[in-house]
Design a protein around this motif. Sequence first.
Motif, PDB file in Angstrom:
ATOM      1  N   LYS A  22       0.823  -1.212   0.000  1.00 28.50           N
ATOM      2  CA  LYS A  22       0.000   0.000   0.000  1.00 28.50           C
ATOM      3  C   LYS A  22       0.860   1.266   0.000  1.00 28.50           C
ATOM      4  O   LYS A  22       0.598   2.210  -0.765  1.00 28.50           O
ATOM      5  CB  LYS A  22      -0.931  -0.005   1.204  1.00 28.50           C
ATOM      6  N   MET A  60      -5.501   5.850   6.814  1.00 33.61           N
ATOM      7  CA  MET A  60      -6.589   4.912   6.546  1.00 33.61           C
ATOM      8  C   MET A  60      -6.226   3.516   7.024  1.00 33.61           C
ATOM      9  O   MET A  60      -7.084   2.772   7.525  1.00 33.61           O
ATOM     10  CB  MET A  60      -6.900   4.889   5.044  1.00 33.61           C
ATOM     11  N   MET A  61      -4.955   3.139   6.900  1.00 38.34           N
ATOM     12  CA  MET A  61      -4.523   1.834   7.385  1.00 38.34           C
ATOM     13  C   MET A  61      -4.647   1.738   8.906  1.00 38.34           C
ATOM     14  O   MET A  61      -5.055   0.708   9.448  1.00 38.34           O
ATOM     15  CB  MET A  61      -3.062   1.588   6.971  1.00 38.34           C
ATOM     16  N   SER A  63      -6.799   3.427  10.672  1.00 38.78           N
ATOM     17  CA  SER A  63      -8.242   3.336  10.933  1.00 38.78           C
ATOM     18  C   SER A  63      -8.726   1.892  10.806  1.00 38.78           C
ATOM     19  O   SER A  63      -9.488   1.404  11.650  1.00 38.78           O
ATOM     20  CB  SER A  63      -9.009   4.234   9.955  1.00 38.78           C
ATOM     21  N   GLU A  64      -8.288   1.218   9.734  1.00 43.26           N
ATOM     22  CA  GLU A  64      -8.680  -0.176   9.531  1.00 43.26           C
ATOM     23  C   GLU A  64      -8.118  -1.077  10.634  1.00 43.26           C
ATOM     24  O   GLU A  64      -8.809  -1.968  11.133  1.00 43.26           O
ATOM     25  CB  GLU A  64      -8.190  -0.669   8.168  1.00 43.26           C
ATOM     26  N   PHE A  65      -6.867  -0.826  11.019  1.00 43.72           N
ATOM     27  CA  PHE A  65      -6.232  -1.645  12.053  1.00 43.72           C
ATOM     28  C   PHE A  65      -6.941  -1.481  13.396  1.00 43.72           C
ATOM     29  O   PHE A  65      -7.224  -2.466  14.095  1.00 43.72           O
ATOM     30  CB  PHE A  65      -4.759  -1.260  12.188  1.00 43.72           C
ATOM     31  N   SER A  67     -10.001  -0.423  13.874  1.00 44.11           N
ATOM     32  CA  SER A  67     -11.350  -0.987  13.758  1.00 44.11           C
ATOM     33  C   SER A  67     -11.322  -2.505  13.883  1.00 44.11           C
ATOM     34  O   SER A  67     -12.194  -3.109  14.520  1.00 44.11           O
ATOM     35  CB  SER A  67     -11.957  -0.576  12.418  1.00 44.11           C
ATOM     36  N   PHE A  68     -10.301  -3.126  13.261  1.00 43.41           N
ATOM     37  CA  PHE A  68     -10.163  -4.587  13.350  1.00 43.41           C
ATOM     38  C   PHE A  68      -9.847  -5.023  14.777  1.00 43.41           C
ATOM     39  O   PHE A  68     -10.361  -6.027  15.273  1.00 43.41           O
ATOM     40  CB  PHE A  68      -9.056  -5.049  12.400  1.00 43.41           C
ATOM     41  N   ASP A  75     -15.303   3.634  14.354  1.00 47.29           N
ATOM     42  CA  ASP A  75     -15.729   3.885  12.978  1.00 47.29           C
ATOM     43  C   ASP A  75     -14.477   4.118  12.120  1.00 47.29           C
ATOM     44  O   ASP A  75     -13.762   5.111  12.331  1.00 47.29           O
ATOM     45  CB  ASP A  75     -16.636   5.116  12.942  1.00 47.29           C
ATOM     46  N   PRO A  76     -14.187   3.248  11.152  1.00 52.62           N
ATOM     47  CA  PRO A  76     -12.948   3.373  10.364  1.00 52.62           C
ATOM     48  C   PRO A  76     -12.925   4.589   9.438  1.00 52.62           C
ATOM     49  O   PRO A  76     -11.872   4.911   8.874  1.00 52.62           O
ATOM     50  CB  PRO A  76     -12.910   2.071   9.555  1.00 52.62           C
ATOM     51  N   THR A  77     -14.046   5.252   9.251  1.00 51.49           N
ATOM     52  CA  THR A  77     -14.078   6.404   8.336  1.00 51.49           C
ATOM     53  C   THR A  77     -13.765   7.722   9.037  1.00 51.49           C
ATOM     54  O   THR A  77     -13.546   8.736   8.369  1.00 51.49           O
ATOM     55  CB  THR A  77     -15.458   6.517   7.671  1.00 51.49           C
ATOM     56  N   ALA A 123      -7.638   1.983   2.081  1.00 51.89           N
ATOM     57  CA  ALA A 123      -8.857   1.180   2.230  1.00 51.89           C
ATOM     58  C   ALA A 123      -8.849  -0.053   1.330  1.00 51.89           C
ATOM     59  O   ALA A 123      -9.769  -0.875   1.400  1.00 51.89           O
ATOM     60  CB  ALA A 123     -10.081   2.038   1.919  1.00 51.89           C
TER      61      ALA A 123
END
Length: 229
Positions: A22, A60-61, A63-65, A67-68, A75-77, A123
């Motif tokens: 990424k 964004m990564m 946020s995803e991490f 959230s996971f 909220d990942p956004t 994302a």
Amino acid sequence: MNFLEDITSSFELNLIGISIVKLTLAIILGGIIGWEREHTNRPAGLRTHEVVCIGATLCMMVSEFVSFKYGTMIDPTRMGAQVISGIGFLGAGTIIKEGFSVKGLTTAASLWCVSCIGLAIGAGFYSGAIIATLFIYITLLIMKKVLIYHATTRVVSLLVDEVDEVYFQAYEMFKKFKCTVYSTEIAMSEDGTTKEIRFLIASPSTEESFHHLIACIRAISGVKAQHIE
């Protein structure tokens, strides 16, 4: 315990691989837009666009991490939304106002778009990021040439003693005749005694209007001589 350690180790290795892919893509796509800006000598060039794209991708990564890791609690956004609004401060730094001319708006917009590209990469929306990069590059590189060459462009050079007063009056005269001023340059004349102002403009639609414009420019107080290319 060994089973859990194997899973954790595998997850971390996979995360490292995804991160490398990424962030590498962020450097490439951000660099494509940045190279065009660098090539045209804009305030924000190759490195700035690459760093912005990397930062947005990482945001964004993260946020995803998060959230996971914490499930539906995060909220990942939300972090991505802050990038979209926060990049405006960086874009504002590239905007320069010189008299009636405003420069840097396109560079500010390209920085904003690069941040969006970074969010898309982060994302995992790779196709959208790549297609958007191509479209932005085409718009910046090709459409600029199309717009300039579509119009009849001329360089109007004025020899003056004082730049400011003549510059503002000439610019107002171009606006009156609905001429687009693409760029301006100020330099010393060859003999070093006077200053030269060069305007790259889109000429009026008819030669009669252009000659009328030049007559009005010639009548401006402080204009010692003029040259048309």
